[in-house]
Write an enzyme that holds these catalytic residues in place. Structure first.
Site, PDB file in Angstrom:
ATOM      1  N   ASP A 466       0.829  -1.207   0.000  1.00 13.47           N
ATOM      2  CA  ASP A 466       0.000   0.000   0.000  1.00 13.47           C
ATOM      3  C   ASP A 466       0.867   1.262   0.000  1.00 13.47           C
ATOM      4  O   ASP A 466       2.085   1.214   0.286  1.00 13.47           O
ATOM      5  CB  ASP A 466      -0.922  -0.036   1.236  1.00 13.47           C
ATOM      6  CG  ASP A 466      -2.269   0.604   0.974  1.00 13.47           C
ATOM      7  OD1 ASP A 466      -2.363   1.452   0.078  1.00 13.47           O
ATOM      8  OD2 ASP A 466      -3.232   0.251   1.691  1.00 13.47           O
ATOM      9  N   ASP A 536     -10.731   2.150  -3.277  1.00  7.69           N
ATOM     10  CA  ASP A 536     -11.281   1.794  -1.970  1.00  7.69           C
ATOM     11  C   ASP A 536     -12.808   1.811  -2.007  1.00  7.69           C
ATOM     12  O   ASP A 536     -13.455   1.358  -1.069  1.00  7.69           O
ATOM     13  CB  ASP A 536     -10.804   2.791  -0.896  1.00  7.69           C
ATOM     14  CG  ASP A 536      -9.458   2.386  -0.316  1.00  7.69           C
ATOM     15  OD1 ASP A 536      -8.914   1.350  -0.736  1.00  7.69           O
ATOM     16  OD2 ASP A 536      -8.951   3.120   0.552  1.00  7.69           O
TER      17      ASP A 536
HETATM   18  C1  GLA Z   1      -5.775   1.751   2.185  1.00  5.43           C
HETATM   19  C2  GLA Z   1      -6.192   0.589   1.315  1.00  5.43           C
HETATM   20  C3  GLA Z   1      -7.272  -0.206   2.029  1.00  5.43           C
HETATM   21  C4  GLA Z   1      -6.717  -0.690   3.340  1.00  5.43           C
HETATM   22  C5  GLA Z   1      -6.237   0.485   4.174  1.00  5.43           C
HETATM   23  C6  GLA Z   1      -5.529   0.003   5.413  1.00  5.43           C
HETATM   24  O1  GLA Z   1      -6.794   2.685   2.311  1.00  5.43           O
HETATM   25  O2  GLA Z   1      -6.618   1.022   0.061  1.00  5.43           O
HETATM   26  O3  GLA Z   1      -7.687  -1.291   1.239  1.00  5.43           O
HETATM   27  O4  GLA Z   1      -5.668  -1.581   3.108  1.00  5.43           O
HETATM   28  O5  GLA Z   1      -5.336   1.301   3.448  1.00  5.43           O
HETATM   29  O6  GLA Z   1      -5.086   1.029   6.212  1.00  5.43           O
END
Ligand code: GLA
Length: 726
Positions: A466, A536
């Site tokens: 990420d 997301d």
């Molecule tokens: C980001 C990712 C999510 C999740 C969060 C965790 O927003 O896109 O899918 O993994 O971080 O903190």
């Protein structure tokens, strides 16, 4: 086997040079690209489009005449790669400042070499020992060209590169070109836009340090503004670079189109010492005679066979479960094991534990940088959970965010100088975190070492990598002031080198590129990652639009799509579990719901849908995608169809926003089948009309079409066609 939906590519490919005319011909698949050396020793663009006849010849190239005293020939001749100099006003590919203040650069042909599917042309400035090596590599199956430029300083003094592009793509004079591009933001990525190309310039870019979602480094240009998905000329391109970037689309003073692309020139400066070189990113470009649908099918094929780490035949994506939306930071051994048991019961193949497992991480305020297993949540390390996941027949994946640090972390307390910063200035936080400066060798080493150690010590099959903010105060105080802007390049080079080294040492580990959703998706990062997280926003209705935009540039094979809870946190919209599954099944299926809240009937539905997905996933992930009804522009419906490589299976997904006035769902006309083939139709979910035969020819399904019974709000259905004649 030539994949369905891609023109018969039985034609040979070749790169040849006609000495007499000084013209290079690149022919591959259904595409020809022609360039030549003109009397000014400039590399002139001559043709890019549908494949020409092998007997077609071009005359000796001549530079175009200037317009007047205001516009010399340098502005009217379409060149492949230009240095800024000699009165040039169109976007240059290369701009240099020399230590004596000279900023004039005029590049001329020196030599070339053809090696199989690769052409390399060497240019040199008219007086200084600055060389540029242009590379063209053609993909024989799709005709997609990979272009790059390498600048070499063979002078005896350092010089500063202020702008570098991989090259210019040129299209002939015309006023009926239309540009398509993608924009977005967090939870709203992949919006498709169209605009007529007018005199002037459109810049698509990121100044964010990484690819960003605001624009994606992809473009497509068609002629005549036809909205037909499957007919007409389309030229498209994508930049393989995960740092700040720019693509300029320009209509010049004589109505010619030029597209340049490379690292963003904003705040850019790269000092090149004598003997050093700078390699531009790869800029990929292709041509389709089969409309924008044909263009995306070519790109999908190319990404799978040539870009992804395990091309030409990467593994199909497993059905995964991810804990994020279920538990957020509240992960622990017992809770994850309980979820794992439930996930396994519906046929999940990979269990991924998301954020919250490391350091003192209980919210997003702390612990990024402290990559040890939290001893309270996992008193015996990760092994018991991983063993449990394995015993359930799944492999194990883990979330990491290696390039970041929270000010509240041991790492930051020990190494505050490791964050990007300008000395004495505030450090802006995003999601309570700072960026580590990966350009620093010690930071690169730290990141590589912790990941390597983690993969050595644990049986981890998958990393969700990420990256949850963009850059601010991009200072690198540890190096000389004149080298500090190198951070834009050195950071990305180190990111790629970590990924490359990790993959070499741990060849079975797969990686997903995530950046708070789809903020770092491009052909550069995809060379090192197996899949990407588009957004997301997991609302299954919003996803139709997101996924539609995404697939203009990127393959459904890498597009992770989770089934999450309803109502969604995004829009508070309630959608049936079937609808949510069908939306996600158009890509690589994952499940991100809180299984602890599911009822027995939900498990039964999920188990059935996961099993159905496994029957069609090869088609969805490897086949040719046709957008039958677009969800764009507020459409009430959305229909996609994917035809397997051998045309023996086609899968269609149909979605209805809401029915009105008793109108039936539009008839669905399939594409890409063998007209003479015999196919049996079956519902995957939902109801087919009773008036259609169960077995008919490909011609019937494509010309007569299929009626389905969809009525109500947020309804969905899916059906497959299976060839029964072979
Ligand atoms: C980001 C990712 C999510 C999740 C969060 C965790 O927003 O896109 O899918 O993994 O971080 O903190």
């Amino acid at each position: 086997m030539i994949p369905a939906g891609i023109n018969a590519q039985t034609k040979s490919s070749s790169i040849r040079f006609d000495k007499q005319t000084q013209v290079f011909h690149i022919d591959a698949a259904d595409m020809s690209y022609v360039l030549g050396i003109n009397e000014q020793k400039e590399i002139q663009a001559l043709y890019w489009g549908k494949r020409l006849n092998a007997a077609d010849t071009f005359g000796v190239p001549h530079s175009a005449p200037g317009l007047s005293g205001f516009d010399s020939s340098i502005n009217t001749t379409q060149q492949e790669f230009t240095g800024w100099g000699g009165g040039q006003y169109v976007e240059p590919d290369l701009k240099i400042t020399f230590p004596d203040g000279n900023r004039d650069l005029v590049l001329q042909y020196v030599s070339h070499i053809i090696e199989g599917d690769k052409l390399t042309i060497v240019l040199k400035d008219i007086s200084r020992d600055v060389f540029v090596q242009l590379e063209y590599q053609v993909d024989t199956t799709t005709g997609i060209l990979k272009r790059s430029a390498q600048v070499q300083n063979k002078t005896s003094a350092p010089l500063t590169i202020e702008q570098i592009a991989s090259g210019t793509w040129n299209l002939p004079r015309g006023t009926d070109y239309r540009l398509r591009y993608l924009t977005g933001r967090w939870a709203g990525e992949w919006s498709l836009h169209e605009q007529i190309i007018q005199p002037g310039k459109t810049t698509l870019e990121s100044r964010r340090g990484s690819t960003g979602a605001q624009n994606n480094p992809w473009f497509a240009i068609d002629r005549n503004g036809s909205n037909d998905q499957d007919h007409g000329d389309v030229w498209f391109g994508a930049l393989g670079w995960s740092g700040s970037w720019q693509i300029n689309v320009e209509q010049d003073e004589v109505q010619q189109i030029r597209v340049t692309g490379g690292p963003n020139s904003f705040d850019f400066g790269y000092r090149l010492a004598p003997g050093e070189h700078l390699q531009s990113p790869d800029f990929y470009g292709g041509y389709s005679h089969d409309g924008i649908g044909g263009a995306s099918r070519l790109l999908h094929r190319f990404e799978i066979s040539t870009i992804l780490p395990h091309g030409p035949d990467p593994k199909l994506r497993p059905v995964l479960y991810n804990s994020w939306e279920a538990t957020e930071f509240k992960v622990d051994e017992a809770g994850q094991e309980a979820l794992a048991e439930k996930a396994a019961s519906i046929g999940v193949e990979r269990f991924v534990m998301d954020d919250g497992w490391f350091g003192q991480r209980s919210t997003d305020h702390a612990a990024l940088g402290d990559w040890y297993v939290n001893p309270v949540k996992f008193p015996h390390g990760l092994k018991p959970l991983i063993d449990k996941v394995h015993s359930l027949g799944m492999d194990f994946g883990l979330w990491v965010e290696p390039e970041m640090v929270n000010p509240d972390s041991d790492l930051y307390r020990k190494h505050p100088d490791w964050a990007l910063n300008f000395t004495g200035r505030p450090r802006s936080e995003g999601r309570n975190q700072l960026m580590l400066n990966l350009a620093r060798p010690d930071v690169r080493e730290y990141v590589f070492q912790f990941l390597d150690k983690m993969l050595n010590e644990n049986d981890i099959a998958f990393l969700k990598w990420d990256y949850n903010r963009n850059w601010s105060e991009p200072g690198w105080p540890a190096v000389a002031p004149e080298d500090q802007k190198k951070v834009y390049i050195a950071y990305v080079q180190n990111l790629y080198s970590i990924l490359e080294e990790l993959r070499a040492k741990h060849p079975r580990v797969e990686i997903e590129s995530c950046s708070g959703g789809g903020s770092r998706i491009d052909l550069g990062i995809m060379r090192y990652t197996d899949e990407v997280w588009p957004s997301d926003n997991t609302d299954a209705f919003d996803r139709l639009l997101i996924q539609d935009g995404f697939t203009y540039a990127y393959a459904p094979a890498v597009m992770m799509a989770w089934v999450t809870d309803s109502p969604t946190w995004v829009n508070q919209r309630t959608l049936s579990l079937e609808y949510r599954f069908l939306s996600s099944m158009q890509g690589s299926l994952g499940i991100g719901a809180n299984l602890n809240n599911w009822k027995p009937e939900d498990f039964a539905t999920a188990k059935k849908m996961v099993a159905q997905y496994k029957q069609i996933r090869e088609t969805v992930q490897r086949g040719s995608l046709y957008r039958l009804i677009s969800p764009q522009n507020g459409s009430e419906q959305s229909v996609t169809e994917t035809v397997s490589k051998d045309q023996s299976q086609a899968v269609t997904f149909a979605f209805l926003h809401s029915s009105q006035m008793l109108y039936p769902f539009p008839r669905i006309y399939l594409r890409g089948l063998r007209p003479e083939g015999i196919y049996k139709i079956s519902a995957i979910d939902g109801k087919l009309s009773g008036d259609i035969p169960s077995v008919a020819s490909g011609a019937f399904w494509m010309q007569h079409g299929v009626d389905i019974e969809l009525r109500g709000d947020f309804q969905a259905a899916a059906f497959s066609l299976e060839a029964v004649d072979r």
